[in-house]
Write an enzyme that holds these catalytic residues in place. Sequence first.
Site, short mmCIF file in Angstrom:
data_model
loop_
_atom_site.label_atom_id
_atom_site.label_comp_id
_atom_site.label_asym_id
_atom_site.label_seq_id
_atom_site.Cartn_x
_atom_site.Cartn_y
_atom_site.Cartn_z
N PRO A 2 1.06 -1.76 0.23
CA PRO A 2 -0.08 -0.31 -0.06
C PRO A 2 0.64 0.83 0.15
O PRO A 2 2.20 1.09 0.60
CB PRO A 2 -0.99 -0.38 1.29
N GLU A 3 0.65 2.49 -0.28
CA GLU A 3 1.04 3.22 -1.18
C GLU A 3 0.60 4.62 -0.11
O GLU A 3 -0.97 4.17 0.09
CB GLU A 3 1.74 3.63 -2.39
N LYS A 60 2.64 5.82 5.57
CA LYS A 60 2.52 4.80 4.85
C LYS A 60 1.58 4.70 6.47
O LYS A 60 1.38 3.24 6.30
CB LYS A 60 3.11 4.00 4.33
N ARG A 129 1.69 -12.02 4.57
CA ARG A 129 3.12 -12.58 4.06
C ARG A 129 3.41 -11.66 6.12
O ARG A 129 4.60 -11.87 6.19
CB ARG A 129 4.00 -10.99 3.51
N ARG A 280 14.53 -2.35 -7.47
CA ARG A 280 12.84 -2.92 -7.62
C ARG A 280 12.65 -2.67 -9.05
O ARG A 280 13.61 -2.13 -9.47
CB ARG A 280 12.33 -0.98 -7.38
#
Length: 292
Positions: A2-3, A60, A129, A280
Site C-alpha cells: 500500500p502507498e 504510510k 506476508r 526494485r
Amino acid sequence: MPELPEVETIVRELRPKLVGLRFRDAWADWPKTVRQAGGLEHLRKEIKSRKILTVRRRAKYIVIDIEGKKTLMIHQKISGHLLYGKWKLIEGKWVSTVAGPLRDDPENRFIRVVFSLSNGYQLSLADQRRFGKVILADDDKVGELKEIRELGPEPLELSLKEFAALFRKKKGKLKQVLMDPAFIVGIGNIYSDEILWRTGLHPLSRVENLSDIDIRDLYKVTKEVLEAAIKRHGSSMDDYRRPTGKLGSFQEVQRAYHRTGQKCAKRDGGIIERLKVGGRSAHFCPVHQMLK
Ligand SMILES: [Zn+2]
C-alpha cells in the site's frame, strides 16, 4: 505494498466508523506484529476501554489517537490492509460472519490482528506476508519515534517552491529518489512508475539533470496521480483491499506498472519494458520517456 493513496483511502473510510468508539480488546496470531507495542498483553491493557479520538495518516502509517494520550500506529507494510467488519474465531481462524468480500475474497482471509470495538464490530489486519506492525506510543513522543522522525515531507502538502527546493538539493536516479521515504513519503513502486510515465521522464534520469520545467511537471503530475488514485480508492492490482474488503480501481487506469510487453497507451509504438533500479522494478516506455 500500500502507498499513499491506499493508506489515505483506508483512513478516510475508517474515520467515520471508528471515531467515538472504544477499544474492547486485541488479539494477534503473530507476536512480531505487536512487538513495537510492548507485546500483545501490554497493548491489550493499554487500549482497553479507551475511546478513539482521531484516525489519520502520516506517510504510510495509519495513526489512531486514543484517550489517555496514547497513539496507535499501524504500518501495513507489504501485504497488509485494515478491514472493518465482524469475524468469529473458528478452530483458530477468523471467519467473517457477513457474506461478501470480507468472507469470499481470499486476500481478506489472512487475519493476523483483531481489535474488538464497543459497537460489536472489529478492526482487523489482514496480512498474508506478516510484515505489518503495530506501534503504541505516548502521543507526545510520536514525533521522536525513529520510524516517524526520519520521514520526509508529505507530497500533497508541498508547494511548488518547496518541491523544487527539495529536488534541487538531491542527486540520484529519479525512480529511486521518488521512492525514498526520507526524501518524500508515500510514493512506492506503482505511483513512481505512473508519475514517470505521465511526465515522460525515464526512471534512470538523474535528478541533478532535471530542468525547471521537468520539476514543475513532476510536481503537477505527482499531485494529479496521487489525487486520482485516492479518488479511485487506490490500486488493487496486488493484494490491497479497502476496509469493506472491496477493491480499489486505480489499476484500471495504470499505464506503466506491471504492463511489461504491452503497447504504450500513448500509441507511440513503444512497448512497456521493465528494468531494475536499486533492487526494485521500474516499468516504462522506451519511446516517450526521456533519459536526462
Ligand atoms: Zn510511450
